[in-house]
Design an enzyme around this catalytic site. Structure first.
Site, PDB file in Angstrom:
ATOM      1  N   SER A  32       0.759  -1.056   0.058  1.00  0.00           N
ATOM      2  CA  SER A  32      -0.088   0.032  -0.087  1.00  0.00           C
ATOM      3  C   SER A  32       0.890   1.193  -0.021  1.00  0.00           C
ATOM      4  O   SER A  32       2.129   1.182   0.326  1.00  0.00           O
ATOM      5  CB  SER A  32      -0.685   0.097   1.338  1.00  0.00           C
ATOM      6  OG  SER A  32      -1.326   1.365   1.721  1.00  0.00           O
ATOM      7  N   LYS A  87       2.277  -3.050   6.166  1.00  0.00           N
ATOM      8  CA  LYS A  87       2.558  -2.856   4.484  1.00  0.00           C
ATOM      9  C   LYS A  87       3.823  -2.307   4.206  1.00  0.00           C
ATOM     10  O   LYS A  87       4.294  -2.918   3.325  1.00  0.00           O
ATOM     11  CB  LYS A  87       1.308  -1.918   4.035  1.00  0.00           C
ATOM     12  CG  LYS A  87      -0.038  -2.308   4.103  1.00  0.00           C
ATOM     13  CD  LYS A  87      -0.391  -3.682   3.207  1.00  0.00           C
ATOM     14  CE  LYS A  87      -2.000  -3.966   3.209  1.00  0.00           C
ATOM     15  NZ  LYS A  87      -2.199  -4.843   2.239  1.00  0.00           N
ATOM     16  N   TYR A 134      -1.443  -0.904  10.243  1.00  0.00           N
ATOM     17  CA  TYR A 134      -1.751  -1.061   8.892  1.00  0.00           C
ATOM     18  C   TYR A 134      -0.602  -0.669   8.062  1.00  0.00           C
ATOM     19  O   TYR A 134       0.152  -1.593   7.425  1.00  0.00           O
ATOM     20  CB  TYR A 134      -2.896  -0.432   8.485  1.00  0.00           C
ATOM     21  CG  TYR A 134      -3.345  -0.859   6.833  1.00  0.00           C
ATOM     22  CD1 TYR A 134      -4.187  -1.518   6.595  1.00  0.00           C
ATOM     23  CD2 TYR A 134      -2.679   0.052   5.989  1.00  0.00           C
ATOM     24  CE1 TYR A 134      -4.442  -1.902   5.080  1.00  0.00           C
ATOM     25  CE2 TYR A 134      -2.960  -0.150   4.658  1.00  0.00           C
ATOM     26  CZ  TYR A 134      -3.918  -0.955   4.232  1.00  0.00           C
ATOM     27  OH  TYR A 134      -4.309  -1.250   2.836  1.00  0.00           O
TER      28      TYR A 134
HETATM   29  P1  NAI Z   1     -11.825  -5.437  -0.220  1.00  0.00           P
HETATM   30  O1  NAI Z   1     -12.594  -4.782   1.229  1.00  0.00           O
HETATM   31  O2  NAI Z   1     -12.954  -4.907  -1.264  1.00  0.00           O
HETATM   32  O3  NAI Z   1     -11.506  -6.751  -0.205  1.00  0.00           O
HETATM   33  C1  NAI Z   1     -10.739  -7.445   0.870  1.00  0.00           C
HETATM   34  C2  NAI Z   1     -11.085  -9.015   0.834  1.00  0.00           C
HETATM   35  O4  NAI Z   1     -10.301  -9.666   1.718  1.00  0.00           O
HETATM   36  C3  NAI Z   1     -12.474  -9.109   1.321  1.00  0.00           C
HETATM   37  O5  NAI Z   1     -13.287 -10.165   0.158  1.00  0.00           O
HETATM   38  C4  NAI Z   1     -12.468 -10.005   2.552  1.00  0.00           C
HETATM   39  O6  NAI Z   1     -13.335 -10.610   2.866  1.00  0.00           O
HETATM   40  C5  NAI Z   1     -11.126 -10.628   2.473  1.00  0.00           C
HETATM   41  N1  NAI Z   1     -10.547 -10.629   3.836  1.00  0.00           N
HETATM   42  C6  NAI Z   1     -10.625  -9.895   4.935  1.00  0.00           C
HETATM   43  N2  NAI Z   1      -9.868 -10.547   5.850  1.00  0.00           N
HETATM   44  C7  NAI Z   1      -9.525 -11.857   5.503  1.00  0.00           C
HETATM   45  C8  NAI Z   1      -9.168 -13.090   6.224  1.00  0.00           C
HETATM   46  N3  NAI Z   1      -8.651 -13.120   7.532  1.00  0.00           N
HETATM   47  N4  NAI Z   1      -8.951 -14.194   5.346  1.00  0.00           N
HETATM   48  C9  NAI Z   1      -9.190 -14.241   4.048  1.00  0.00           C
HETATM   49  N5  NAI Z   1      -9.958 -13.190   3.660  1.00  0.00           N
HETATM   50  C10 NAI Z   1      -9.818 -11.957   4.154  1.00  0.00           C
HETATM   51  O7  NAI Z   1     -10.794  -4.349   0.050  1.00  0.00           O
HETATM   52  P2  NAI Z   1      -9.507  -4.238  -1.284  1.00  0.00           P
HETATM   53  O8  NAI Z   1      -9.331  -2.661  -1.275  1.00  0.00           O
HETATM   54  O9  NAI Z   1      -9.936  -5.110  -2.603  1.00  0.00           O
HETATM   55  O10 NAI Z   1      -8.249  -4.778  -0.347  1.00  0.00           O
HETATM   56  C11 NAI Z   1      -7.465  -5.902  -1.134  1.00  0.00           C
HETATM   57  C12 NAI Z   1      -6.002  -5.522  -0.660  1.00  0.00           C
HETATM   58  O11 NAI Z   1      -5.547  -4.238  -0.959  1.00  0.00           O
HETATM   59  C13 NAI Z   1      -5.777  -5.398   1.050  1.00  0.00           C
HETATM   60  O12 NAI Z   1      -4.785  -5.940   1.437  1.00  0.00           O
HETATM   61  C14 NAI Z   1      -5.657  -3.856   1.176  1.00  0.00           C
HETATM   62  O13 NAI Z   1      -4.693  -3.723   2.615  1.00  0.00           O
HETATM   63  C15 NAI Z   1      -4.745  -3.415   0.068  1.00  0.00           C
HETATM   64  N6  NAI Z   1      -5.035  -2.102  -0.216  1.00  0.00           N
HETATM   65  C16 NAI Z   1      -6.226  -1.522  -0.780  1.00  0.00           C
HETATM   66  C17 NAI Z   1      -6.226  -0.112  -0.984  1.00  0.00           C
HETATM   67  C18 NAI Z   1      -7.521   0.422  -1.387  1.00  0.00           C
HETATM   68  O14 NAI Z   1      -7.375   1.644  -1.663  1.00  0.00           O
HETATM   69  N7  NAI Z   1      -8.555  -0.042  -1.758  1.00  0.00           N
HETATM   70  C19 NAI Z   1      -4.808   0.457  -1.050  1.00  0.00           C
HETATM   71  C20 NAI Z   1      -3.767   0.027  -0.670  1.00  0.00           C
HETATM   72  C21 NAI Z   1      -3.737  -1.496  -0.327  1.00  0.00           C
END
Ligand code: NAI
Length: 274
Positions: free
Chosen positions: A137, A154, A150
């Site tokens: 991130s 990251k 967090y």
């Molecule tokens: P999102 O909330 O849409 O998707 C995250 C997914 O991870 C969800 O389906 C959730 O159920 C799953 N999840 C959460 N805890 C879990 C666990 N213990 N075991 C298995 N699955 C689990 O969020 P997004 O944005 O798609 O996030 C994906 C990655 O991207 C994360 O690592 C987040 O930190 C990272 N990220 C997101 C950014 C953003 O602006 N959306 C920016 C930088 C990094």
């Protein structure tokens, strides 16, 4: 069709960046097994394509990760792993955070990535190689984008990526990271516990604001990250390992004043004295 005949695992594949990446890899020919705690979302995606499968996986549980990877391997091998599952983690500042909350956040965002690599590498090695991509991130690089637990996790993901790449090069396993900027997903509304009924409204507002905070004046989409992950996981990146790709619309390239004429700027103020 860069992934014809390849098999991939995507964690956090039920939503957002993971979902878009699973769809992208499948579109390019891969079979993708997604792992997620969101069973309804995971199953719905798997039902939409015969190239996508789902297995419940909580990435804070080592056995869940190992079993997810073993299932993919057992079905014909493992070529690609996208260590992506995540959430906002503990919101507390450093002078108030509880040790248990710190540990939970590191377990979700850092230990899970280490264990994903740990269990994927031997499976890839026996197949002659593979590609791992980890989600970091922009909060790894600068303060002000996310809570400290967090952001620290990251940042560690970036270093983990580098050192793991060095250790696994002898097995022809490449390890890289993607560094997303603001991407319009459910992560923000989930983190703030916005009630389900108001999610769509909150997400629309977040997307609107996210479209204006960086030099590229549009909202970052999960597909923007999926494209970068597909590149890093593909043979197009066969000479790329131990590094990261920032996909943030320019958010971290400089101060706001460097690209926004309306932003307060010391240089603009000094102009008055020329
Ligand atoms: P999102 O909330 O849409 O998707 C995250 C997914 O991870 C969800 O389906 C959730 O159920 C799953 N999840 C959460 N805890 C879990 C666990 N213990 N075991 C298995 N699955 C689990 O969020 P997004 O944005 O798609 O996030 C994906 C990655 O991207 C994360 O690592 C987040 O930190 C990272 N990220 C997101 C950014 C953003 O602006 N959306 C920016 C930088 C990094």
């Amino acid at each position: 069709m860069r992934f014809e005949g390849k098999r991939a695992v995507v964690t956090g594949g039920a939503s957002g960046i993971g979902r878009a990446t699973a769809l992208r890899l499948a579109e390019e020919g891969a079979f993708v097994l997604i792992g997620d705690v969101d069973q309804a979302g995971g199953r719905a995606l798997a039902e939409s394509s015969n190239r996508i499968g789902f297995r419940r996986c909580d990435v804070t549980e080592e056995s869940d990760i190992a079993e997810l990877l073993a299932e993919c391997d057992g079905g014909g091998g493992l070529d690609v792993l996208f260590n992506n599952a995540g959430a906002g983690g503990a919101p507390d500042r450093i002078d108030e955070i509880a040790a248990a909350d710190w540990d939970r956040t590191q377990s979700l965002l850092l230990r899970s990535v280490a264990l994903g690599i740990r269990h994927a590498a031997p499976l890839m090695a026996k197949r002659g190689g593979g590609a791992i991509v980890n989600t970091s991130s922009i909060s790894a690089m600068q303060s002000g984008y996310a809570p400290i637990a967090y952001s620290t996790a990251k940042a560690a993901v970036l270093h983990l990526t580098q050192v793991a790449a060095a250790e696994l090069a002898r097995h022809r396993v490449r390890v890289n990271a993607v560094v997303p900027g603001f991407i319009a997903t459910n992560i923000f509304a989930r983190h703030l516990d916005v009630p389900e009924a108001q999610r769509a409204q909150a997400n629309a507002l977040i997307a609107q604001v996210a479209g204006k905070v960086q030099p590229v004046q549009r909202t970052g989409q999960p597909e923007d990250i999926a494209a970068a992950v597909a590149y890093l996981a593909s043979d197009d990146a066969s000479f790329v390992t131990g590094t990261h790709l920032v996909v943030d619309g320019g958010l971290t390239i400089g101060t706001r004043a460097s690209w926004d004429a309306e932003a307060p700027s010391l240089f603009a103020a000094l102009e008055a004295f020329r």
